[in-house]
Write a protein that holds these residues in place. Structure first.
Motif, PDB file in Angstrom:
ATOM      1  N   ARG A  21      51.157  38.437  44.595  1.00 49.58           N
ATOM      2  CA  ARG A  21      51.945  39.455  43.892  1.00 49.58           C
ATOM      3  C   ARG A  21      51.048  40.027  42.809  1.00 49.58           C
ATOM      4  NH1 ARG A  21      56.284  35.251  43.637  1.00 49.58           N
ATOM      5  NH2 ARG A  21      55.688  35.156  41.455  1.00 49.58           N
ATOM      6  N   ALA A  22      50.863  41.342  42.800  1.00 49.24           N
ATOM      7  CA  ALA A  22      49.877  41.934  41.898  1.00 49.24           C
ATOM      8  C   ALA A  22      50.339  43.256  41.312  1.00 49.24           C
ATOM      9  CB  ALA A  22      48.565  42.146  42.645  1.00 49.24           C
ATOM     10  N   GLN A  23      50.023  43.436  40.041  1.00 49.09           N
ATOM     11  CA  GLN A  23      50.103  44.728  39.389  1.00 49.09           C
ATOM     12  C   GLN A  23      48.656  45.166  39.214  1.00 49.09           C
ATOM     13  OE1 GLN A  23      51.582  42.015  37.538  1.00 49.09           O
ATOM     14  NE2 GLN A  23      53.610  42.304  38.383  1.00 49.09           N
ATOM     15  N   MET A  24      48.322  46.375  39.686  1.00 51.12           N
ATOM     16  CA  MET A  24      46.929  46.805  39.708  1.00 51.12           C
ATOM     17  C   MET A  24      46.740  48.191  39.115  1.00 51.12           C
ATOM     18  SD  MET A  24      45.617  45.559  43.444  1.00 51.12           S
ATOM     19  CE  MET A  24      47.010  46.164  44.387  1.00 51.12           C
ATOM     20  N   GLN A  25      45.612  48.337  38.448  1.00 54.53           N
ATOM     21  CA  GLN A  25      45.095  49.633  38.035  1.00 54.53           C
ATOM     22  C   GLN A  25      43.786  49.808  38.790  1.00 54.53           C
ATOM     23  OE1 GLN A  25      45.936  52.272  36.051  1.00 54.53           O
ATOM     24  NE2 GLN A  25      43.976  53.206  36.502  1.00 54.53           N
ATOM     25  N   VAL A  26      43.715  50.811  39.639  1.00 47.99           N
ATOM     26  CA  VAL A  26      42.515  51.045  40.445  1.00 47.99           C
ATOM     27  C   VAL A  26      42.054  52.466  40.198  1.00 47.99           C
ATOM     28  CG1 VAL A  26      41.562  51.085  42.776  1.00 47.99           C
ATOM     29  CG2 VAL A  26      43.342  49.425  42.197  1.00 47.99           C
ATOM     30  N   ASP A  27      40.772  52.601  39.848  1.00 45.87           N
ATOM     31  CA  ASP A  27      40.181  53.922  39.709  1.00 45.87           C
ATOM     32  C   ASP A  27      38.754  53.874  40.249  1.00 45.87           C
ATOM     33  OD1 ASP A  27      38.550  52.856  37.647  1.00 45.87           O
ATOM     34  OD2 ASP A  27      39.904  53.550  36.080  1.00 45.87           O
ATOM     35  N   GLU A  28      37.975  54.905  40.017  1.00 41.85           N
ATOM     36  CA  GLU A  28      36.625  54.949  40.589  1.00 41.85           C
ATOM     37  C   GLU A  28      35.666  53.946  39.951  1.00 41.85           C
ATOM     38  OE1 GLU A  28      34.334  58.616  39.260  1.00 41.85           O
ATOM     39  OE2 GLU A  28      36.390  59.134  38.643  1.00 41.85           O
ATOM     40  N   TRP A  29      36.037  53.353  38.813  1.00 38.89           N
ATOM     41  CA  TRP A  29      35.134  52.441  38.114  1.00 38.89           C
ATOM     42  C   TRP A  29      35.493  50.971  38.280  1.00 38.89           C
ATOM     43  CZ3 TRP A  29      37.165  56.770  35.512  1.00 38.89           C
ATOM     44  CH2 TRP A  29      36.258  57.828  35.407  1.00 38.89           C
ATOM     45  N   ASN A  30      36.798  50.652  38.350  1.00 42.89           N
ATOM     46  CA  ASN A  30      37.234  49.253  38.359  1.00 42.89           C
ATOM     47  C   ASN A  30      38.529  49.060  39.134  1.00 42.89           C
ATOM     48  OD1 ASN A  30      35.435  47.839  36.287  1.00 42.89           O
ATOM     49  ND2 ASN A  30      36.167  49.596  35.113  1.00 42.89           N
ATOM     50  N   LYS A  31      38.736  47.821  39.554  1.00 40.23           N
ATOM     51  CA  LYS A  31      40.050  47.349  39.968  1.00 40.23           C
ATOM     52  C   LYS A  31      40.420  46.300  38.926  1.00 40.23           C
ATOM     53  CE  LYS A  31      40.810  46.233  44.238  1.00 40.23           C
ATOM     54  NZ  LYS A  31      40.724  45.462  45.496  1.00 40.23           N
ATOM     55  N   ILE A  32      41.539  46.524  38.237  1.00 44.19           N
ATOM     56  CA  ILE A  32      42.013  45.606  37.205  1.00 44.19           C
ATOM     57  C   ILE A  32      43.357  45.089  37.679  1.00 44.19           C
ATOM     58  CG2 ILE A  32      42.637  45.371  34.776  1.00 44.19           C
ATOM     59  CD1 ILE A  32      40.845  47.880  34.279  1.00 44.19           C
ATOM     60  N   LEU A  33      43.505  43.766  37.723  1.00 44.76           N
ATOM     61  CA  LEU A  33      44.645  43.173  38.412  1.00 44.76           C
ATOM     62  C   LEU A  33      45.252  42.040  37.603  1.00 44.76           C
ATOM     63  CD1 LEU A  33      44.766  42.345  42.104  1.00 44.76           C
ATOM     64  CD2 LEU A  33      45.000  40.455  40.532  1.00 44.76           C
ATOM     65  N   HIS A  34      46.568  42.021  37.541  1.00 46.36           N
ATOM     66  CA  HIS A  34      47.332  40.887  37.017  1.00 46.36           C
ATOM     67  C   HIS A  34      48.025  40.292  38.238  1.00 46.36           C
ATOM     68  CE1 HIS A  34      50.831  38.898  35.153  1.00 46.36           C
ATOM     69  NE2 HIS A  34      49.973  38.638  34.176  1.00 46.36           N
ATOM     70  N   GLY A  35      47.669  39.069  38.593  1.00 48.46           N
ATOM     71  CA  GLY A  35      48.156  38.510  39.847  1.00 48.46           C
ATOM     72  C   GLY A  35      48.864  37.188  39.707  1.00 48.46           C
ATOM     73  N   THR A  36      49.725  36.905  40.674  1.00 49.30           N
ATOM     74  CA  THR A  36      50.445  35.638  40.747  1.00 49.30           C
ATOM     75  C   THR A  36      50.337  35.092  42.161  1.00 49.30           C
ATOM     76  OG1 THR A  36      52.031  36.349  39.058  1.00 49.30           O
ATOM     77  CG2 THR A  36      52.688  34.508  40.464  1.00 49.30           C
ATOM     78  N   LEU A  37      49.933  33.824  42.244  1.00 53.14           N
ATOM     79  CA  LEU A  37      49.959  33.077  43.505  1.00 53.14           C
ATOM     80  C   LEU A  37      51.012  31.981  43.351  1.00 53.14           C
ATOM     81  CD1 LEU A  37      46.147  32.589  44.231  1.00 53.14           C
ATOM     82  CD2 LEU A  37      47.716  34.111  45.432  1.00 53.14           C
ATOM     83  N   VAL A  38      52.011  31.977  44.217  1.00 54.11           N
ATOM     84  CA  VAL A  38      53.030  30.925  44.198  1.00 54.11           C
ATOM     85  C   VAL A  38      52.407  29.643  44.752  1.00 54.11           C
ATOM     86  CG1 VAL A  38      54.941  32.566  44.402  1.00 54.11           C
ATOM     87  CG2 VAL A  38      53.945  31.554  46.467  1.00 54.11           C
ATOM     88  N   PRO A  39      53.050  28.492  44.556  1.00 51.60           N
ATOM     89  CA  PRO A  39      52.509  27.253  45.115  1.00 51.60           C
ATOM     90  C   PRO A  39      52.232  27.386  46.616  1.00 51.60           C
ATOM     91  CG  PRO A  39      54.256  26.756  43.579  1.00 51.60           C
ATOM     92  CD  PRO A  39      54.249  28.254  43.749  1.00 51.60           C
ATOM     93  N   GLY A  40      51.042  26.964  47.026  1.00 51.43           N
ATOM     94  CA  GLY A  40      50.642  27.020  48.425  1.00 51.43           C
ATOM     95  C   GLY A  40      50.001  28.334  48.843  1.00 51.43           C
ATOM     96  N   ALA A  41      49.967  29.322  47.949  1.00 47.17           N
ATOM     97  CA  ALA A  41      49.380  30.624  48.270  1.00 47.17           C
ATOM     98  C   ALA A  41      47.890  30.631  47.928  1.00 47.17           C
ATOM     99  CB  ALA A  41      50.091  31.734  47.515  1.00 47.17           C
TER     100      ALA A  41
END
Length: 109
Positions: A24-44
């Motif tokens: 599960r991710a909230q992302m900001q993607v542009d030509e310079w970077n991918k910036i991500l706040h992510g969550t992995l549930v148990p077992g992911a």
């Protein structure tokens, strides 16, 4: 620029890079970077992949898990930063019983 991840749409990425379950991710993607706040549930997990054209920095915000980096397993927990330089392989695994929450940056190089 302020990025408020609470206001960015959450995308559910099934079997991300061939991993288990979902990212599960909230992302900001542009030509310079991918910036991500992510969550992995148990077992992911984020599947094993090689950074051919970029590096990646992952800072663990909450929880515990394991990184597979160039064939070696390394434990990670809140407060730990994992760095995968260009040309190297890694995977992020939540093998705990709580969510693994992280912040990641993939610069375009």
């Amino acid at each position: 620029m302020i990025l408020n991840f609470a206001q960015i749409e959450t995308k559910v990425l099934e079997h991300f890079n061939g991993g288990e379950k979902e990212l599960r991710a909230q992302m900001q993607v542009d030509e310079w970077n991918k910036i991500l706040h992510g969550t992995l549930v148990p077992g992911a997990s984020v599947g094993l992949h090689t950074h051919e054209t970029s590096s990646e920095i992952i800072y663990i915000l909450q929880g515990r898990g394991t990184v597979l980096y160039d064939g070696a397993y390394e434990p990670v927990e809140a407060g730990v930063c994992h760095y995968c330089p260009k040309g190297h392989s890694h995977s992020l695994i939540n093998n705990s019983e709580e969510d693994l929450i992280f912040f990641a940056v993939v610069p375009n190089q």
